[in-house]
Design a protein around this motif. Sequence first.
Motif, PDB file in Angstrom:
ATOM      1  N   ASP A  87      35.682  30.942  68.508  1.00 29.41           N
ATOM      2  CA  ASP A  87      34.351  31.142  67.970  1.00 29.41           C
ATOM      3  C   ASP A  87      33.190  32.080  67.960  1.00 29.41           C
ATOM      4  OD1 ASP A  87      34.619  28.504  66.113  1.00 29.41           O
ATOM      5  OD2 ASP A  87      33.874  27.965  68.103  1.00 29.41           O
ATOM      6  N   ASP A  88      33.709  33.264  69.371  1.00 32.34           N
ATOM      7  CA  ASP A  88      33.049  33.606  69.448  1.00 32.34           C
ATOM      8  C   ASP A  88      33.482  34.728  69.900  1.00 32.34           C
ATOM      9  OD1 ASP A  88      35.303  33.469  71.469  1.00 32.34           O
ATOM     10  OD2 ASP A  88      34.138  34.378  73.464  1.00 32.34           O
ATOM     11  N   ALA A  89      34.607  35.399  68.890  1.00 36.80           N
ATOM     12  CA  ALA A  89      35.505  36.521  68.365  1.00 36.80           C
ATOM     13  C   ALA A  89      34.314  37.143  67.497  1.00 36.80           C
ATOM     14  CB  ALA A  89      36.283  36.165  67.794  1.00 36.80           C
ATOM     15  N   PRO A  90      34.920  38.429  66.923  1.00 37.97           N
ATOM     16  CA  PRO A  90      33.966  39.090  66.217  1.00 37.97           C
ATOM     17  C   PRO A  90      34.323  38.744  64.642  1.00 37.97           C
ATOM     18  CG  PRO A  90      34.940  40.801  67.060  1.00 37.97           C
ATOM     19  CD  PRO A  90      34.975  39.093  68.387  1.00 37.97           C
ATOM     20  N   GLU A  91      34.075  38.606  63.650  1.00 35.24           N
ATOM     21  CA  GLU A  91      34.306  37.878  62.836  1.00 35.24           C
ATOM     22  C   GLU A  91      35.508  39.173  62.248  1.00 35.24           C
ATOM     23  OE1 GLU A  91      32.042  36.675  58.528  1.00 35.24           O
ATOM     24  OE2 GLU A  91      31.361  35.261  59.923  1.00 35.24           O
ATOM     25  N   MET A  92      36.119  39.440  61.616  1.00 39.02           N
ATOM     26  CA  MET A  92      37.129  40.212  60.561  1.00 39.02           C
ATOM     27  C   MET A  92      36.595  40.522  59.551  1.00 39.02           C
ATOM     28  SD  MET A  92      38.218  41.807  63.166  1.00 39.02           S
ATOM     29  CE  MET A  92      37.770  40.715  65.074  1.00 39.02           C
ATOM     30  N   ASP A  93      37.032  41.553  59.097  1.00 34.71           N
ATOM     31  CA  ASP A  93      36.731  42.112  57.233  1.00 34.71           C
ATOM     32  C   ASP A  93      38.241  42.221  56.559  1.00 34.71           C
ATOM     33  OD1 ASP A  93      33.799  42.062  56.992  1.00 34.71           O
ATOM     34  OD2 ASP A  93      33.740  43.189  58.389  1.00 34.71           O
TER      35      ASP A  93
END
Length: 157
Positions: free
Chosen positions: A71-77
């Motif tokens: 949940d704390d990871a950067p959101e990937m595109d």
Amino acid sequence: MNILVLCTGNSARSILLEAILNDRGMGRVTAYSAGSQPAGRVHPQSLKLLEELGHDTSQARSKSWDEFAGDDAPEMDMVITVCASAAGETCPIWPGAPVRAHWGVEDPAALPEDQWEEGFREAYDILGNRADRLLKHAIETMDSGELKATLDRIAKK
């Protein structure tokens, strides 16, 4: 845009593409790399080549893709696999449902040591060419279908 580059060991190809995208993206993208079964160290020839070419390797490390599934990871595109085994593995569910693509490159770390210099340079050149072709597009404004088609087209050349 955030891009996650995956390979099994996260010691060679994924490390190379992460560095290339971060340098050539000039702030347009932030690249990360990870592996399904990380080697625990970056291959010494990856570091040597990247340093010779002026890339900063101070943050380079072999890490698990689990770091990017929380949940704390950067959101990937985008998620780009660079080895066949990682492309075929069941990946974690990435937050944000990023566009996925496979940019397969032969593993230079599998070569005999006396062929590392040439093999790593060839992998770097292939990945650099693909990164340049991606970054020439206005990827920030593409919808997911257009982005997927662009990534797949780049993989085939």
